[in-house]
Enzyme design. Structure first.
Site, short mmCIF file in Angstrom:
data_model
loop_
_atom_site.label_atom_id
_atom_site.label_comp_id
_atom_site.label_asym_id
_atom_site.label_seq_id
_atom_site.Cartn_x
_atom_site.Cartn_y
_atom_site.Cartn_z
N HIS A 43 31.10 46.55 43.76
CA HIS A 43 31.07 47.65 42.79
C HIS A 43 30.44 47.23 41.46
O HIS A 43 29.87 48.10 40.77
CB HIS A 43 32.46 48.26 42.66
CG HIS A 43 32.87 48.92 43.94
ND1 HIS A 43 32.38 50.14 44.32
CD2 HIS A 43 33.64 48.48 44.97
CE1 HIS A 43 32.85 50.44 45.51
NE2 HIS A 43 33.61 49.46 45.93
N TYR B 61 35.78 40.58 46.78
CA TYR B 61 34.84 41.31 47.63
C TYR B 61 34.47 42.64 46.96
O TYR B 61 33.29 42.98 46.80
CB TYR B 61 35.47 41.54 49.00
CG TYR B 61 34.59 42.22 50.03
CD1 TYR B 61 34.31 43.59 49.97
CD2 TYR B 61 34.04 41.50 51.08
CE1 TYR B 61 33.52 44.21 50.91
CE2 TYR B 61 33.23 42.12 52.03
CZ TYR B 61 32.98 43.47 51.94
OH TYR B 61 32.19 44.09 52.87
N CYS B 62 35.48 43.40 46.57
CA CYS B 62 35.24 44.71 45.96
C CYS B 62 34.60 44.59 44.58
O CYS B 62 33.77 45.42 44.19
CB CYS B 62 36.53 45.51 45.88
SG CYS B 62 37.22 45.98 47.48
N VAL B 63 34.96 43.55 43.82
CA VAL B 63 34.33 43.35 42.52
C VAL B 63 32.83 43.13 42.70
O VAL B 63 32.01 43.75 42.00
CB VAL B 63 34.96 42.15 41.78
CG1 VAL B 63 34.14 41.79 40.54
CG2 VAL B 63 36.39 42.46 41.37
#
Length: 346
Positions: free
Chosen positions: A101, A96-98
């Site tokens: 960002h 999710y964060c990859v």
């Protein structure tokens, strides 16, 4: 495409699992203030922030960390800090964060020049990294502070959010363009400077945690770290059993940076000293800190049987995640200083 983006942003809080986030229309007091600052200075009330909302002081702590490290204007460019955020998220397998960002990096200038930072951030929490970091001491508070923040947020996201911010129904070919449009929305309002330290008043002053001396040259980042950690620890001390808190610190003292597994035998061994009544809380705390991928519905159900409130789940998760992130922060190699030697594996 744009209607899909608007729909994603409008309904994004519905992605949050296990707890009910406070909707912006019903936010009050600290939650309302954090949401207002996030809309002005980050562009959206993003799910990784809003998932903290059942625990207002914990929400304020997470906002201070994110704002003062990634968002506030300083020596280090947003593109460089996004590279760190993406690298840490890859290390923690937080897809999710990859996605978020990497998409944000693609909207910023100078992305390719920061690839060494992304690689460093991915490897920096492990015993493998022995080289000096690709930045100087003056940049350390922002870069290492961003790394600590994302070691924290990745653990929270793994528990409370799905693998992707894009709905499953979205066509595969459209995921990248959708994410880039979402990423462009993640910016301060036009003419709104993200001034370092402007949000510190959300939490009382507190000392910088031991081992994070690299933050001292940036008083605002040092203050943010101190205030956030103290607030989260204070919530933990109210109700998390002392035996559980001591256990996590003991396990982290012999943590070598490797994710335990693939079986859960490590968890049974680590929690063996706990009383039966403390096992659900102790198991969940260790899983969040060391391997949130291994959390099961049974782990959550056992914890909720004794602690049914959303606030308790958020406070436990935040305390375990931030305790682990700070421990990693004490081991990160700063310019002119070798990484703290890795301990023997537990």
């Amino acid at each position: 495409m744009r209607p899909l983006v608007r729909l994603m942003l409008k309904g994004s809080l519905r992605q949050i699992r296990h707890i009910a986030a406070v909707p912006p229309a019903r936010a009050e007091a600290t939650v309302a203030e954090v949401y207002a600052q996030a809309r002005r200075e980050f562009g959206v009330v993003a799910p990784p922030l809003a998932l903290h909302s059942p625990a207002p002081q914990t929400l304020a702590a997470s906002w201070l960390l994110l704002r003062e490290t990634l968002l506030a204007e300083g020596r280090v460019s947003r593109a460089a800090k996004e590279a760190v955020a993406a690298g840490v998220s890859r290390a923690n397998d937080c897809s999710y964060c990859v996605e978020v960002h990497e998409a944000k990096r693609a909207t910023l200038p100078g992305t390719d020049t920061h690839r060494p930072l992304a690689v460093w951030a991915k490897d920096a929490a492990t015993a493998r990294l022995r080289t000096q970091p690709p930045f100087d001491a003056a940049d350390a508070p922002e870069i290492l502070g961003t790394a600590v923040t994302f070691h924290y947020l990745n653990r929270m996201v793994r528990l409370f959010l799905p693998d992707s911010p894009v709905p499953d129904a979205a066509p595969a070919a459209g995921r990248g363009p959708v994410m880039r449009l979402v990423a462009r929305a993640m910016r301060a309002d036009r003419g709104t400077p993200v001034t370092p330290g402007a949000a510190l008043g959300l939490l009382p002053a507190a000392p910088l945690p031991a081992g994070l001396d690299w933050a001292k040259t940036s008083p605002t980042i040092a203050e943010a770290l101190g205030r956030a950690v103290a607030s989260v620890d204070h919530a933990a001390e109210r109700w998390i059993p002392e035996a559980v808190r001591e256990l996590l610190h003991t396990v982290l003292a012999s943590y070598d940076g490797a994710v335990p597994g693939p079986s859960r035998s490590w968890l049974a061994e680590a929690t063996a000293p706990l009383a039966e009544a403390h096992l659900p809380t102790g198991r969940l705390a260790l899983l969040i800190a060391l391997n949130p991928h291994q959390i099961t519905d049974t782990d959550l159900a056992d914890f909720r049987a004794a602690h049914p409130g959303d606030r308790e789940l958020v406070e436990l998760a935040s305390w375990a995640a931030l305790t682990a992130a700070v421990d990693i922060g004490t081991r990160l190699p700063a310019p002119g200083r070798a990484a703290r030697p890795a301990a023997a594996a537990h």
